[in-house]
Design a protein around this motif. Structure first.
Motif, PDB file in Angstrom:
ATOM      1  N   ARG A  30       0.827  -1.212   0.000  1.00  0.00           N
ATOM      2  CA  ARG A  30       0.000   0.000   0.000  1.00  0.00           C
ATOM      3  C   ARG A  30       0.862   1.264   0.000  1.00  0.00           C
ATOM      4  NH1 ARG A  30      -5.731   1.128   2.690  1.00  0.00           N
ATOM      5  NH2 ARG A  30      -5.869   3.330   2.166  1.00  0.00           N
ATOM      6  N   SER A  31       1.962   1.244   0.736  1.00  0.00           N
ATOM      7  CA  SER A  31       2.828   2.425   0.769  1.00  0.00           C
ATOM      8  C   SER A  31       3.398   2.729  -0.616  1.00  0.00           C
ATOM      9  CB  SER A  31       3.962   2.233   1.781  1.00  0.00           C
ATOM     10  OG  SER A  31       4.764   1.117   1.432  1.00  0.00           O
ATOM     11  N   ASP A  73       0.278  19.171 -16.036  1.00  0.00           N
ATOM     12  CA  ASP A  73       0.252  18.198 -17.122  1.00  0.00           C
ATOM     13  C   ASP A  73      -1.196  18.033 -17.562  1.00  0.00           C
ATOM     14  OD1 ASP A  73       0.373  15.981 -18.840  1.00  0.00           O
ATOM     15  OD2 ASP A  73       2.053  15.134 -17.735  1.00  0.00           O
ATOM     16  N   SER A  74      -1.516  18.539 -18.731  1.00  0.00           N
ATOM     17  CA  SER A  74      -2.897  18.513 -19.199  1.00  0.00           C
ATOM     18  C   SER A  74      -3.211  17.257 -20.004  1.00  0.00           C
ATOM     19  CB  SER A  74      -3.184  19.757 -20.054  1.00  0.00           C
ATOM     20  OG  SER A  74      -2.325  19.764 -21.172  1.00  0.00           O
ATOM     21  N   ASP A  75      -2.225  16.361 -20.161  1.00  0.00           N
ATOM     22  CA  ASP A  75      -2.466  15.113 -20.868  1.00  0.00           C
ATOM     23  C   ASP A  75      -3.235  14.174 -19.947  1.00  0.00           C
ATOM     24  OD1 ASP A  75      -2.433  12.802 -22.374  1.00  0.00           O
ATOM     25  OD2 ASP A  75      -0.273  12.525 -22.277  1.00  0.00           O
ATOM     26  N   GLY A  76      -4.380  13.731 -20.404  1.00  0.00           N
ATOM     27  CA  GLY A  76      -5.222  12.851 -19.605  1.00  0.00           C
ATOM     28  C   GLY A  76      -4.592  11.511 -19.308  1.00  0.00           C
ATOM     29  N   THR A  77      -3.481  11.176 -19.968  1.00  0.00           N
ATOM     30  CA  THR A  77      -2.812   9.904 -19.713  1.00  0.00           C
ATOM     31  C   THR A  77      -2.399   9.776 -18.254  1.00  0.00           C
ATOM     32  OG1 THR A  77      -2.001   9.840 -21.983  1.00  0.00           O
ATOM     33  CG2 THR A  77      -0.871   8.434 -20.403  1.00  0.00           C
ATOM     34  N   VAL A  78      -1.947  10.868 -17.656  1.00  0.00           N
ATOM     35  CA  VAL A  78      -1.539  10.832 -16.242  1.00  0.00           C
ATOM     36  C   VAL A  78      -2.740  10.467 -15.374  1.00  0.00           C
ATOM     37  CG1 VAL A  78      -0.624  12.193 -14.321  1.00  0.00           C
ATOM     38  CG2 VAL A  78       0.334  12.482 -16.597  1.00  0.00           C
ATOM     39  N   LEU A  79      -3.884  11.036 -15.682  1.00  0.00           N
ATOM     40  CA  LEU A  79      -5.093  10.733 -14.916  1.00  0.00           C
ATOM     41  C   LEU A  79      -5.551   9.289 -15.142  1.00  0.00           C
ATOM     42  CD1 LEU A  79      -6.899  14.115 -15.515  1.00  0.00           C
ATOM     43  CD2 LEU A  79      -6.009  13.282 -13.338  1.00  0.00           C
ATOM     44  N   TRP A  80      -5.470   8.817 -16.385  1.00  0.00           N
ATOM     45  CA  TRP A  80      -5.817   7.417 -16.648  1.00  0.00           C
ATOM     46  C   TRP A  80      -4.876   6.491 -15.881  1.00  0.00           C
ATOM     47  CZ3 TRP A  80     -10.242   5.753 -18.071  1.00  0.00           C
ATOM     48  CH2 TRP A  80     -11.065   6.502 -18.924  1.00  0.00           C
ATOM     49  N   PHE A  81      -3.608   6.837 -15.841  1.00  0.00           N
ATOM     50  CA  PHE A  81      -2.638   6.043 -15.091  1.00  0.00           C
ATOM     51  C   PHE A  81      -3.026   6.003 -13.614  1.00  0.00           C
ATOM     52  CE2 PHE A  81       2.226   5.823 -14.011  1.00  0.00           C
ATOM     53  CZ  PHE A  81       2.085   4.529 -13.552  1.00  0.00           C
ATOM     54  N   ARG A  82      -3.360   7.153 -13.075  1.00  0.00           N
ATOM     55  CA  ARG A  82      -3.751   7.222 -11.664  1.00  0.00           C
ATOM     56  C   ARG A  82      -5.009   6.395 -11.409  1.00  0.00           C
ATOM     57  NH1 ARG A  82      -5.114  12.570  -7.973  1.00  0.00           N
ATOM     58  NH2 ARG A  82      -4.661  11.553  -5.982  1.00  0.00           N
ATOM     59  N   ALA A  83      -5.987   6.480 -12.300  1.00  0.00           N
ATOM     60  CA  ALA A  83      -7.222   5.701 -12.149  1.00  0.00           C
ATOM     61  C   ALA A  83      -6.928   4.205 -12.229  1.00  0.00           C
ATOM     62  CB  ALA A  83      -8.234   6.110 -13.217  1.00  0.00           C
ATOM     63  N   LEU A  84      -6.070   3.807 -13.154  1.00  0.00           N
ATOM     64  CA  LEU A  84      -5.718   2.396 -13.293  1.00  0.00           C
ATOM     65  C   LEU A  84      -5.011   1.860 -12.054  1.00  0.00           C
ATOM     66  CD1 LEU A  84      -4.544   2.466 -17.003  1.00  0.00           C
ATOM     67  CD2 LEU A  84      -6.390   1.013 -16.104  1.00  0.00           C
ATOM     68  N   ASP A 115      -6.776  -0.944  -9.800  1.00  0.00           N
ATOM     69  CA  ASP A 115      -6.152  -2.261  -9.696  1.00  0.00           C
ATOM     70  C   ASP A 115      -5.754  -2.583  -8.263  1.00  0.00           C
ATOM     71  OD1 ASP A 115      -5.358  -4.594 -11.279  1.00  0.00           O
ATOM     72  OD2 ASP A 115      -3.321  -4.101 -10.632  1.00  0.00           O
ATOM     73  N   TYR A 116      -5.283  -1.598  -7.522  1.00  0.00           N
ATOM     74  CA  TYR A 116      -4.874  -1.891  -6.148  1.00  0.00           C
ATOM     75  C   TYR A 116      -6.078  -1.976  -5.207  1.00  0.00           C
ATOM     76  CZ  TYR A 116      -2.735  -1.933  -1.613  1.00  0.00           C
ATOM     77  OH  TYR A 116      -2.392  -2.305  -0.344  1.00  0.00           O
ATOM     78  N   PHE A 117      -6.833  -0.894  -5.132  1.00  0.00           N
ATOM     79  CA  PHE A 117      -7.913  -0.848  -4.142  1.00  0.00           C
ATOM     80  C   PHE A 117      -9.073  -1.774  -4.507  1.00  0.00           C
ATOM     81  CE2 PHE A 117      -5.924   3.416  -3.422  1.00  0.00           C
ATOM     82  CZ  PHE A 117      -5.490   3.171  -2.131  1.00  0.00           C
ATOM     83  N   ASN A 118      -9.594  -1.649  -5.701  1.00  0.00           N
ATOM     84  CA  ASN A 118     -10.771  -2.446  -6.062  1.00  0.00           C
ATOM     85  C   ASN A 118     -10.442  -3.924  -6.224  1.00  0.00           C
ATOM     86  OD1 ASN A 118     -12.307  -0.121  -5.955  1.00  0.00           O
ATOM     87  ND2 ASN A 118     -12.183   0.260  -8.153  1.00  0.00           N
TER      88      ASN A 118
END
Length: 176
Positions: free
Chosen positions: A88-89, A106-117, A121-124
């Motif tokens: 988790r850390s 960074d206005s590229d949505g890729t960073v946000l998609w990465f964060r969502a992924l 993947d970890y929490f859900n």
């Protein structure tokens, strides 16, 4: 005339036409964040994760790093693994790096998609229902309103070995 001072720095001393004494101290050159970023990306591609982490951290420590240094450092912290098997850390550190990349503009949505992924993947995937905001859905909503560099997103998905993750599968399906 060249001399060295007490700190062993090169000192250029000269007299100008007015007999004024000029001193030019050359300090050791500071690391170039662009060079460190480029070096880190090459190390990341070679799967030399710890060396890549060191290069990206050094780029950030210069104080002149771009959001890309945070983004690629987050990828390096995965060390070729999927988020659900990390501690988790480690996931929290990756999340903070991606948040920093976004906060830097960074206005590229890729960073946000990465964060969502990563969060999905970890929490859900680990059945963790209570975790700090933002939610995966909130991140996705924001990502959908951003421009997306499709090549960067595809390159990211190639680095994430999480083929049985529903969000990952949905992104791959949309891109193919």
């Amino acid at each position: 005339m060249a001399n060295y001072d007490q700190r062993n720095q090169w000192v250029d001393t000269q007299f100008n036409e007015f007999n004024e004494f000029n001193v030019n101290i050359q300090s050791p050159s500071e690391p170039d964040p662009t060079m460190l970023l480029s070096q880190g990306i090459k190390l990341l591609e070679a799967k030399a994760y710890q060396q890549a982490i060191n290069a990206f951290r050094a780029a950030i420590e210069t104080g002149h790093a771009s959001s890309d240094a945070y983004y690629y450092l987050a990828i390096a912290f995965l060390k070729g693994k999927r988020p659900k098997v990390l501690k988790r850390s480690e996931v929290e550190e990756i999340d903070q790096l991606l948040n920093a990349a976004t906060a830097m503009g960074d206005s590229d949505g890729t960073v946000l998609w990465f964060r969502a992924l990563v969060r999905d993947d970890y929490f859900n995937s680990n059945g963790i229902t209570h975790y700090p905001p933002p939610s995966v859905n909130d991140i996705i909503t924001t990502a959908l309103s951003c421009n997306i560099n499709i090549n960067r997103l595809i390159a990211l998905l190639e680095k994430l070995p999480m083929f049985d993750n529903q969000l990952y599968a949905l992104l791959v399906q949309k891109l193919v």
